[in-house]
Motif scaffolding. Structure first.
Motif, mmCIF file in Angstrom:
data_model
loop_
_atom_site.group_PDB
_atom_site.id
_atom_site.type_symbol
_atom_site.label_atom_id
_atom_site.label_comp_id
_atom_site.label_asym_id
_atom_site.label_seq_id
_atom_site.Cartn_x
_atom_site.Cartn_y
_atom_site.Cartn_z
ATOM 1 N N GLU A 172 2.264 57.895 12.269
ATOM 2 C CA GLU A 172 2.071 56.496 11.938
ATOM 3 C C GLU A 172 2.531 55.595 13.076
ATOM 4 O OE1 GLU A 172 1.248 57.005 7.514
ATOM 5 O OE2 GLU A 172 1.243 55.182 8.672
ATOM 6 N N SER B 89 -2.435 54.753 11.974
ATOM 7 C CA SER B 89 -2.340 54.366 10.566
ATOM 8 C C SER B 89 -3.368 55.119 9.719
ATOM 9 C CB SER B 89 -2.561 52.853 10.404
ATOM 10 O OG SER B 89 -3.905 52.506 10.704
ATOM 11 N N LYS B 90 -3.093 55.237 8.450
ATOM 12 C CA LYS B 90 -4.031 55.882 7.535
ATOM 13 C C LYS B 90 -5.304 55.059 7.390
ATOM 14 C CE LYS B 90 -0.383 58.117 4.815
ATOM 15 N NZ LYS B 90 0.325 58.143 3.513
ATOM 16 N N ALA B 91 -5.162 53.742 7.356
ATOM 17 C CA ALA B 91 -6.335 52.874 7.198
ATOM 18 C C ALA B 91 -7.305 53.060 8.352
ATOM 19 C CB ALA B 91 -5.895 51.416 7.102
ATOM 20 N N GLU C 75 0.448 49.555 4.753
ATOM 21 C CA GLU C 75 0.690 50.748 5.568
ATOM 22 C C GLU C 75 2.163 51.179 5.508
ATOM 23 O OE1 GLU C 75 -0.854 53.075 7.411
ATOM 24 O OE2 GLU C 75 -2.753 52.368 6.577
ATOM 25 N N ARG C 76 2.394 52.439 5.816
ATOM 26 C CA ARG C 76 3.730 53.052 5.816
ATOM 27 C C ARG C 76 4.439 52.834 4.484
ATOM 28 N NH1 ARG C 76 4.977 51.927 11.785
ATOM 29 N NH2 ARG C 76 6.014 50.048 11.097
#
Length: 353
Positions: free
Chosen positions: A7, A72-74, A169-170
């Motif tokens: 991340e 980031s996951k997004a 996020e996170r």
């Protein structure tokens, strides 16, 4: 500079104080920017974050923001989100991720040519569409209408992009990005206020340049339009191919922006681009193919929206009232996850493939 948690921010980055190496690096970058960048450029230091952090000894603040966005996951989900064509049968159609990369690439070209802060341009470009829902602008329209009808609220993907980096996020901690990056993400759409920085204005304009031209390419590949359908005057002014048109528009933008001290197009190039944009809305974005897809997307998104409004307890790891929780969950879905979830709710298991 480890990225071990995936991340963009490690334990060592969180807790190690800024030392002599970071100070020396910042001083070197300050001197370099003073010598090289335009007086109108946004300087890398000092970093303006909601939560102050020690500087990194190897990256500028905007480079750190870039890394946080990319890890980031997004950002990873963008590869399975629609640009224009939903679940296209072919490997060469754009996705929201490839659109993001194309916007970032051409924006960096303009940023460097104008001697602006390329790191800032890159961070804004990579983060601008993180809040886009599944199914592109068709999905955004349906989600917006669902929210308006049920809660009297609106959905704007550029506002949600900022929420993604600030709050989602996170695991709710957010990315703690620098203020100029946040501003550029929030204001990258023509429906939003103008960005504060010239770097943000570059991404805002090049976003449109990129999507108009690569969407023409995808529409031609899909057989939705033919080359002969394209507006003759606009093509004559900008070029026969997407690469020619982008090259023409970038050179025009750099030339006129340098003279104006702002990010502007020449009147001829702007008129030609607007003509192409109008054509694409009439024939592709709101054309017969899109309308047929819109009806299907309406069923999928509205079904999920209504279901989760009635059963918010089924939404994992969320915060806020029901409207916000449902919005966050659906907007974060990829196309295929959205379809899979819809099928799980709608298709009897015995008949599922």
């Amino acid at each position: 500079m480890s990225m071990s948690n995936g991340e963009g921010r490690t334990g060592s980055e969180r807790h190690h104080p800024s030392g002599p190496v970071a100070v020396a690096f910042a001083e070197r970058i300050r001197a370099l920017e003073a010598a090289v960048l335009s007086p109108r450029a946004t300087l890398s230091y000092p970093a303006r974050r909601a939560v102050p952090e020690p500087d990194c000894g190897l990256r500028t603040p905007f480079q750190r923001d870039r890394d946080r966005i990319v890890h980031s996951k997004a950002f990873r989900r963008l590869k399975h989100k629609t640009q224009v064509f939903v679940a296209p049968q072919g490997d060469h159609y754009r996705t929201r991720l490839t659109h993001t990369l194309e916007v970032t690439g051409v924006s960096r070209t303009v940023g460097r040519a104008l001697r602006l802060n390329e790191d800032l341009v890159e961070a804004i470009g990579l983060g601008h569409d993180l809040g886009h829902p599944p199914f592109g602008h068709l999905g955004e329209d349906v989600l917006d209408r669902c929210l308006t009808e049920r809660f009297g609220r609106e959905f704007r993907h550029y506002e949600h992009s900022l929420r993604v980096v600030d709050r989602l996020e996170r695991d709710g901690e957010g990315l703690n990005l620098c203020e100029p990056v946040r501003d550029g993400i929030l204001n990258h759409s023509s429906r939003a206020a103008a960005p504060v920085t010239l770097e943000g204005k570059i991404v805002r304009l090049l976003d449109r340049v990129a999507y108009i031209n690569h969407d023409i390419d995808d529409a031609l590949r899909a057989g939705v339009i033919a080359v002969s359908d394209l507006p003759r005057d606009a093509i004559a002014a900008l070029g026969d191919s997407g690469s020619q048109r982008i090259d023409t528009l970038i050179h025009d933008l750099v030339e006129h922006s340098e003279a104006a001290g702002d990010i502007v197009q020449g009147q001829g190039a702007e008129a030609a681009m607007n003509e192409l944009r109008t054509f694409m809305f009439e024939r592709v974005y709101l054309g017969p193919e899109a309308r047929r897809e819109h009806a299907k997307i309406e069923v999928v998104v509205r079904t999920l929206f209504d279901h989760y409004c009635e059963h918010p307890e089924m939404i994992p790891d969320s915060e806020g009232d029901t409207a916000q929780r449902v919005t966050d969950y659906i907007a974060g879905m990829t196309d295929r996850y959205c379809i899979r979830t819809f099928e799980a709710l709608s298709v009897p298991v015995a008949f599922a493939p």
